[in-house]
Scaffold this active site. Structure first.
Site, short mmCIF file in Angstrom:
data_model
loop_
_atom_site.label_atom_id
_atom_site.label_comp_id
_atom_site.label_asym_id
_atom_site.label_seq_id
_atom_site.Cartn_x
_atom_site.Cartn_y
_atom_site.Cartn_z
N HIS A 130 30.87 20.14 87.61
CA HIS A 130 30.17 20.39 86.55
C HIS A 130 29.79 19.27 86.01
CE1 HIS A 130 27.78 21.73 82.74
NE2 HIS A 130 27.35 22.96 83.63
N ASP A 207 39.16 22.66 84.11
CA ASP A 207 37.85 23.32 83.64
C ASP A 207 37.96 24.62 84.20
OD1 ASP A 207 35.36 24.31 83.02
OD2 ASP A 207 34.14 22.79 84.12
N GLN A 210 34.74 29.16 84.47
CA GLN A 210 34.31 30.12 85.51
C GLN A 210 35.50 30.69 85.81
OE1 GLN A 210 31.19 30.74 85.95
NE2 GLN A 210 30.25 28.92 84.93
N LYS A 233 31.21 32.82 78.04
CA LYS A 233 31.21 33.14 79.39
C LYS A 233 32.11 34.19 79.32
CE LYS A 233 29.66 28.48 80.89
NZ LYS A 233 28.42 28.74 81.50
N CYS A 371 23.65 22.09 87.05
CA CYS A 371 24.47 21.05 86.52
C CYS A 371 25.36 20.66 87.48
CB CYS A 371 24.98 21.40 85.10
SG CYS A 371 23.92 21.95 83.77
#
Length: 413
Positions: A130, A207, A210, A233, A371
């Site tokens: 991202h 990261d 997700q 999220k 993104c």
């Protein structure tokens, strides 16, 4: 596990009753919400907690001796207390509350870069990152005179691990990778990524924006050095995120921002910084969101992340099989290990046009480059249509999506 066994453990219709927005209509059609990779909807428990904060304890935290301030402070710190077992951190003070994944990554890029990165050093990321896990490292490398290296991927959307191994060297100062790709759904081999980096003497940032809402994460078992994710999220409020960092790194890094709360003592001659975690939490935080994130954690833990993962995987398989029956449809991202994301293109149709038609049918998806513009360039495409699945989605939602794409195809091709 067989589908029937999964559904016995996971009652999706009962879950859906917790999300009031799912009862509304869009353009006269029942809402089918498949844009969960961008943000998830909020259960009533989280909504009620937001109202309760503003009606019962609205006050600043960590600074007041009066009753409301103490109530708010206690509730705010409950979230940190619940985050520790949620990600299996060794200590509560290793958990920094931020605005979101983006700020968490920027914090590390800025502070770790100042402390440990010098001219000629190298940072490694991947081709599927991202923008929030690309641009901060680009800026830091430019400032420090370091080199940014990018691990390529194959056509399925999987990391080229041989290339990664060859990139690691004694100049590698940090590896920053996504746990789960927001655009492809690829679940990266994070255990191997971390082990190889550590063998080269480099720490790792994951990261996990997700990942945390789909998978159980144990930062100690992973031995990861930094982990970043967002509340919105994972069925929590916007404006709050988390940075986990190993104590040794957080202690060695300078503060990110300065002001109230991050100080222990201030004189005009010198300032002494506060202890962890407050050293990295300057200013008044997003108190309401910080408090209510605890209720989102409770919600996920009550259902069980393993149950969620099994159910979502069943829906992912169903969606993949049904979409592939549509003539001219191509799925972008076919890794063996995937989370609940299906990105696709309809031959002869622009993703935006498909998304507009789906919206007219009450179906919310994401279109564009998500993104991840360098990733789209890798595939030579302008973007994709992305359907991202959450715990409240159903087979009926997938059926509506497929019917909508078929209708788009009849109109655009």
């Amino acid at each position: 596990m067989e589908r029937t066994a999964v559904l016995e453990q996971f009652d999706v219709m009962r879950v859906r009753k917790d999300f009031p927005i799912l009862t509304r209509t869009v353009n006269g059609k029942p809402l089918v919400y498949l844009d969960n990779g961008a943000t998830t909807q909020k259960p009533q428990q989280v909504i009620d907690a937001i109202v309760n904060y503003y009606t019962q304890m609205n006050s600043n935290v960590h600074r007041g001796v009066h009753h409301l301030s103490q109530l708010a402070t206690d509730a705010f710190e409950v979230t940190r207390h619940k985050l520790q077992p949620f990600i299996h951190a060794a200590h509560e003070h290793e958990i920094i509350l931020t605005k979101g994944t983006t700020e968490s990554i920027n914090l590390v890029a800025n502070c770790y870069g100042k402390a440990f990165v010098h001219a000629g050093d190298e940072i490694i990321i991947s081709a599927m990152e991202h923008h929030s896990n690309i641009v901060p490292w680009q800026i830091m490398c430019e400032e420090r005179g370091a080199l940014l290296k990018v691990v390529p991927i194959n056509d399925a959307g999987e990391l080229d691990m041989d290339a990664y191994r060859s990139m690691l060297s004694d100049r590698t100062r940090l590896v920053a990778m996504t746990y789960v790709s927001n655009a492809l759904g690829t679940i990266n081999p994070v255990n191997e990524i971390i082990a190889l980096a550590h063998a080269a003497g480099a720490p790792v940032l994951l990261d996990a924006a997700q990942a945390v809402q789909h998978l159980t994460i144990d930062v100690q078992a992973l031995d990861v050095d930094f982990l970043a994710f967002s509340g919105h999220k994972m069925y929590g409020p916007t404006g709050v995120g988390v940075l986990y960092g190993k104590e040794k790194w957080l202690n060695a890094m300078p503060p990110y921002q300065s002001g109230g709360e991050m100080i222990k003592e201030v004189t005009f001659a010198k300032t002494t910084y506060n202890e962890l975690p407050f050293k990295f939490e300057a200013g008044t935080p997003n108190i309401e969101a910080g408090i209510c994130l605890a209720h989102a954690i409770d919600y996920l833990m009550d259902i069980g992340l393993d149950n969620i993962a099994r159910y979502e995987h069943e829906l992912l398989d169903y969606a993949t099989q049904r979409l592939l029956r549509i003539p001219g449809l191509r799925i972008i991202g076919t890794a063996k290990e995937k989370s609940s994301v299906v990105s696709f293109l309809l031959e002869g149709a622009h993703p935006y046009d498909v998304g507009v038609i789906l919206d007219k049918l009450g179906i919310a998806v994401r279109t564009g480059h998500h993104c991840t513009q360098p990733l789209m360039d890798r595939y030579g495409i302008p973007g994709t249509v992305r359907a991202s699945i959450a715990l409240y989605n159903t087979r009926e939602d997938i059926d509506a999506l497929v019917a909508g794409v078929e209708r788009a195809a009849s109109m655009l091709i």
